[in-house]
Design a protein around this motif. Structure first.
Motif, short mmCIF file in Angstrom:
data_model
loop_
_atom_site.label_atom_id
_atom_site.label_comp_id
_atom_site.label_asym_id
_atom_site.label_seq_id
_atom_site.Cartn_x
_atom_site.Cartn_y
_atom_site.Cartn_z
N ALA A 37 0.82 -1.21 0.00
CA ALA A 37 0.00 0.00 0.00
C ALA A 37 0.85 1.26 0.00
O ALA A 37 0.33 2.36 -0.18
CB ALA A 37 -0.93 0.00 1.21
N ALA A 38 2.16 1.09 0.23
CA ALA A 38 3.04 2.25 0.35
C ALA A 38 3.85 2.43 -0.91
O ALA A 38 4.37 1.47 -1.47
CB ALA A 38 3.97 2.08 1.55
N ASP A 39 3.98 3.68 -1.36
CA ASP A 39 4.84 4.03 -2.48
C ASP A 39 6.23 4.32 -1.92
O ASP A 39 6.40 5.26 -1.13
CB ASP A 39 4.29 5.26 -3.18
N PRO A 40 7.25 3.51 -2.26
CA PRO A 40 8.58 3.72 -1.68
C PRO A 40 9.18 5.08 -2.00
O PRO A 40 10.12 5.52 -1.34
CB PRO A 40 9.41 2.59 -2.27
N LEU A 58 0.72 -0.27 5.47
CA LEU A 58 1.81 -0.95 4.81
C LEU A 58 1.35 -1.84 3.67
O LEU A 58 2.10 -2.04 2.71
CB LEU A 58 2.57 -1.81 5.82
N ALA A 59 0.13 -2.39 3.76
CA ALA A 59 -0.34 -3.32 2.73
C ALA A 59 -1.85 -3.45 2.83
O ALA A 59 -2.48 -3.02 3.81
CB ALA A 59 0.32 -4.68 2.89
N THR A 60 -2.42 -4.06 1.80
CA THR A 60 -3.83 -4.44 1.83
C THR A 60 -3.94 -5.94 1.56
O THR A 60 -3.14 -6.51 0.82
CB THR A 60 -4.65 -3.68 0.78
N ILE A 61 -4.89 -6.56 2.22
CA ILE A 61 -5.20 -7.97 2.00
C ILE A 61 -6.61 -8.03 1.42
O ILE A 61 -7.52 -7.36 1.91
CB ILE A 61 -5.17 -8.76 3.31
N SER A 62 -6.77 -8.82 0.40
CA SER A 62 -8.10 -8.98 -0.18
C SER A 62 -8.43 -10.45 -0.34
O SER A 62 -7.56 -11.27 -0.67
CB SER A 62 -8.20 -8.26 -1.53
N THR A 63 -9.69 -10.80 -0.05
CA THR A 63 -10.20 -12.15 -0.24
C THR A 63 -11.72 -12.10 -0.27
O THR A 63 -12.34 -11.29 0.42
CB THR A 63 -9.74 -13.11 0.87
N ASP A 64 -12.29 -12.96 -1.07
CA ASP A 64 -13.77 -13.08 -1.06
C ASP A 64 -14.16 -14.48 -0.57
O ASP A 64 -15.29 -14.92 -0.78
CB ASP A 64 -14.36 -12.80 -2.44
N ALA A 65 -13.17 -15.15 0.09
CA ALA A 65 -13.44 -16.52 0.53
C ALA A 65 -13.36 -16.68 2.05
O ALA A 65 -13.34 -17.81 2.55
CB ALA A 65 -12.43 -17.47 -0.13
N MET A 66 -13.33 -15.58 2.79
CA MET A 66 -13.20 -15.67 4.24
C MET A 66 -14.49 -16.22 4.86
O MET A 66 -15.55 -15.63 4.69
CB MET A 66 -12.89 -14.31 4.84
N PRO A 67 -14.41 -17.34 5.59
CA PRO A 67 -15.61 -17.88 6.24
C PRO A 67 -16.11 -16.93 7.34
O PRO A 67 -15.34 -16.16 7.92
CB PRO A 67 -15.13 -19.20 6.83
N GLU A 68 -17.36 -17.03 7.64
CA GLU A 68 -17.93 -16.21 8.69
C GLU A 68 -17.28 -16.57 10.03
O GLU A 68 -17.01 -17.74 10.33
CB GLU A 68 -19.44 -16.44 8.77
N GLY A 69 -17.00 -15.55 10.84
CA GLY A 69 -16.41 -15.77 12.15
C GLY A 69 -14.89 -15.76 12.15
O GLY A 69 -14.27 -15.95 13.20
N GLY A 153 5.78 -10.64 0.24
CA GLY A 153 6.79 -9.60 0.16
C GLY A 153 8.11 -10.18 -0.33
O GLY A 153 8.16 -11.34 -0.78
N PRO A 154 9.19 -9.41 -0.26
CA PRO A 154 9.29 -8.11 0.41
C PRO A 154 8.76 -6.96 -0.41
O PRO A 154 8.82 -6.98 -1.64
CB PRO A 154 10.80 -7.97 0.62
N PHE A 155 8.25 -5.95 0.31
CA PHE A 155 7.79 -4.70 -0.27
C PHE A 155 8.67 -3.58 0.27
O PHE A 155 8.97 -3.52 1.47
CB PHE A 155 6.33 -4.43 0.08
N ALA A 156 9.10 -2.66 -0.61
CA ALA A 156 9.95 -1.56 -0.20
C ALA A 156 9.13 -0.47 0.47
O ALA A 156 8.05 -0.11 -0.01
CB ALA A 156 10.71 -0.99 -1.40
N VAL A 157 9.63 0.05 1.59
CA VAL A 157 8.98 1.13 2.32
C VAL A 157 10.05 2.13 2.74
O VAL A 157 11.14 1.75 3.17
CB VAL A 157 8.26 0.60 3.58
N SER A 158 9.73 3.42 2.61
CA SER A 158 10.65 4.47 3.04
C SER A 158 10.13 5.13 4.31
O SER A 158 8.92 5.36 4.44
CB SER A 158 10.82 5.53 1.95
N LEU A 159 11.06 5.42 5.24
CA LEU A 159 10.68 5.99 6.53
C LEU A 159 11.57 7.19 6.85
O LEU A 159 12.75 7.20 6.54
CB LEU A 159 10.87 4.96 7.65
N ILE A 160 10.96 8.20 7.49
CA ILE A 160 11.73 9.26 8.14
C ILE A 160 11.49 9.08 9.63
O ILE A 160 10.41 9.39 10.14
CB ILE A 160 11.30 10.66 7.69
N PRO A 161 12.47 8.52 10.37
CA PRO A 161 12.24 8.21 11.78
C PRO A 161 12.15 9.47 12.63
O PRO A 161 12.38 10.59 12.16
CB PRO A 161 13.46 7.37 12.16
#
Length: 460
Positions: A37-40, A58-69, A153-161
Motif C-alpha cells: 500500500a506504500a509508495d517507496p 503498509l499493505a492491503t489484504i483482499s479475499t472473497d473466501a473468508m468464512p464467517e467468524g 513480500g518483500p515490499f519496499a517502504v521508506s521511513l523518516i524516523p
C-alpha cells in the motif's frame, strides 16, 4: 499378592519431542492477495504521523473466501543493513468493502523497530514482509495462510524516523593546549559505522602534565568542556560551551600516553593509560627492557604475550625506568604501579605465557614446558601431537615433521589451555587452524623471538 505403585520422578519426555502438526488455514494461497500500500518514493514521516495520531498503511489484504467468524492477523518484519525487526500491526476490515483489509502500523511501532536496525535519523529504506494468519473469531485458532513458510513480500517502504534527542556529528576533534599556549589537534574516530549507531569516538594522545583539552565537532560549530571543579577528573560528563558560566577546559595531570574517548550519545568522556606494549625486564635478560620480550594489547587494558623469565622481573611501560613500572604487592596475582615495590617472581627459568590487566592491577604467568604440533595434517592427527624441541634461549621450537594436506595448530603442555593458530606469519592465541603448506617433510619452526609470533615451514 499385592500391587505397588511408584512415582516416576525421573521420567524424561521422549527425545525428540512428539511431532505436532501446525494448524491449517481455512484459506489457501490462491484465496488471498497481499498488495503493497506504500509508495517507496513517498516516505512515511513518522513524526508527522505521530502528531496526527495516524498509522502507516503498509499493505492491503483482499479475499472473497473468508468464512464467517474469521479474520486476519499479520506478523510484519522490516529488514535492512543485514538486520531485521518485528513490527506490531493492526488489521482493519474496510467498512464499505468487507473483502478488503488494511495492514497498519503505528508510528511508534515502526520507529521502535527501525531503531533496532539503525539509530540513523536520516531517511531510510526498508523491506517489509508479512506472515498472514487466519484467526477464528474467538481467537483460539490461528493458522498461517499457505503454511508457516509462506511469506508475502518483500515490499519496499521508506521511513523518516523520529528526530534524535541530540545531534551527533560525523566526526570530532580533541584540542590540546600546552602551558605555553601551543595547540595540537587530534581527530577522534569511531568504528566507521553511522555515528548514531556507534557514538563512541577515541584517539591516542601523548599528554604532558598541565596540558588543557576541549572537544569540538570536526566542523568547529560546537564546543564541549567539563564542569568547573572537574577539570582534572579522568572521566565525567561533557558540557557544551555557552555564555553561561560553569564549562571549562579539562586538564591532563600526568605526562603519559592516554586513550581519550567520548560517547556523544551519553555526552561523557574518559581517558586511560595507553601503552602499546609492556616490557619484561628481569634476571633472565639482565634487567634490560630492550633485551626482553613484550606483551601487546588491543584495548590498552589487557596485555598478553610470551616471555622468557627466570627468578625476578617486572612489567614496565617504557624502554627504561622513566615510565610506569609494575611490581608486586606481596600477594600472588596482584600488581602495583608503585615504582618502589618489590619484584614479581617465577619459580624456574622457562618460556611463560604472561597476562596483565593494568586497570584491575592483576597478572598471571603460566610456564610452557613443552610445545607440540597437532592437527589432521600431522602424523598424530587431532589425537596426538608431535613434539617440538626448544632452542637454548627457549624462543624457537622446531622439529622435522612429515605433513599432509589439511590444517594444524600449536599447543603448550600437551593441552588446549594455551594454543596458537591463525596465519603462519601472525599466530595468536585460540585462533583458527593454520593451513598446511602441503604434503612433504618440513622443518617446522615456531618463533617467539618477536611479535607477531610466526611459524615457518622449510621443505627438506
Amino acid at each position: 499378592m499385592g500391587l505397588a505403585f511408584t512415582a516416576c520422578d525421573n521420567y524424561e519426555e521422549p527425545n525428540p519431542a512428539p511431532q505436532t502438526n501446525p494448524q491449517t488455514s481455512v484459506l489457501s494461497v490462491d484465496d488471498v492477495a497481499v498488495v503493497a500500500a506504500a509508495d517507496p518514493a513517498i516516505p512515511f514521516d513518522l513524526t508527522t504521523l505521530n502528531g496526527l495520531s495516524e498509522s502507516a498503511q503498509l499493505a492491503t489484504i483482499s479475499t472473497d473466501a473468508m468464512p464467517e467468524g474469521y479474520t486476519f492477523k499479520v506478523a510484519a518484519t522490516i529488514s535492512a543493513l543485514g538486520k531485521s525487526a518485528e513490527v506490531a500491526t493492526e488489521v482493519v476490515q474496510d467498512e464499505e468493502n468487507p473483502t478488503l483489509y488494511a495492514v497498519n502500523a503505528s508510528a511508534d511501532a515502526l520507529n521502535a523497530a527501525y531503531k533496532q536496525i539503525t539509530k540513523n535519523p536520516a531517511l531510510g529504506s526498508v523491506d517489509v514482509t508479512f506472515l498472514v494468519y487466519t484467526v477464528a473469531g474467538i481467537g483460539s485458532q490461528e493458522a498461517v495462510v499457505g503454511g508457516p513458510d509462506n511469506v508475502y513480500g518483500p515490499f519496499a517502504v521508506s521511513l523518516i524516523p523520529f528526530s534524535p534527542e541530540s545531534v551527533i556529528a560525523d566526526a570530532y576533534t580533541l584540542h590540546v593546549v600546552s602551558a605555553v599556549g601551543a595547540a595540537s589537534t587530534y581527530t577522534l574516530s569511531n568504528s566507521g559505522a553511522n555515528p548514531y549507531d556507534d557514538p563512541v569516538f577515541s584517539v591516542k594522545v601523548d599528554a604532558t602534565a598541565g596540558d588543557k583539552w576541549y572537544v569540538t565537532t570536526a566542523s568547529g560549530d560546537a564546543f564541549y568542556g567539563v564542569e568547573e571543579g572537574n577539570e582534572s577528573a579522568e572521566n565525567g560528563l561533557l558540557y557544551p560551551y555557552s555564555n553561561a558560566a560553569g564549562t571549562v577546559n579539562g586538564v591532563f595531570t600526568s605526562t603519559t600516553p592516554y586513550l581519550f574517548t567520548v560517547n556523544m550519545e551519553e555526552k561523557t568522556y574518559s581517558y586511560i593509560l595507553a601503552f602499546d606494549q609492556l616490557y619484561t625486564p628481569g634476571d633472565a635478560n639482565g634487567w634490560n627492557q630492550g633485551a626482553s620480550q613484550i606483551l601487546t594489547t588491543t584495548d590498552y587494558v589487557n596485555f598478553a604475550g610470551f616471555a622468557v623469565l627466570d627468578g625476578s622481573f617486572k612489567f614496565t611501560s617504557a624502554l627504561g625506568w622513566d615510565g610506569i613500572n609494575y611490581g608486586s604487592t606481596g600477594v600472588e596475582g596482584e600488581l602495583t604501579d608503585d615504582g618502589g615495590a618489590g619484584n614479581l617472581t617465577v619459580p624456574a627459568r622457562g618460556l611463560y605465557y604472561c597476562q596483565a590487566n593494568i586497570s584491575a592491577l592483576t597478572y598471571s604467568t603460566a610456564l610452557t614446558e613443552t610445545w607440540g604440533v597437532i592437527g589432521d595434517a600431522t602424523p598424530g592427527g587431532w589425537d596426538a601431537e608431535t613434539a617440538l624441541t626448544p632452542s637454548a634461549d627457549l624462543l624457537k621450537w622446531s622439529a622435522d615433521i612429515v605433513l599432509t594436506d589439511g590444517t594444524l595448530k600449536f599447543r603448550a603442555n600437551n593441552d588446549w589451555a594455551i594454543n596458537l593458530g591463525g596465519e603462519a606469519m601472525n599466530l595468536t592465541p585460540n585462533a583458527d587452524n593454520v593451513p598446511s603448506p602441503g604434503a612433504g617433510t618440513y622443518t617446522v619452526t615456531l618463533d617467539f623471538s618477536a611479535v607477531p609470533y610466526t611459524v615457518t615451514f622449510v621443505k627438506k
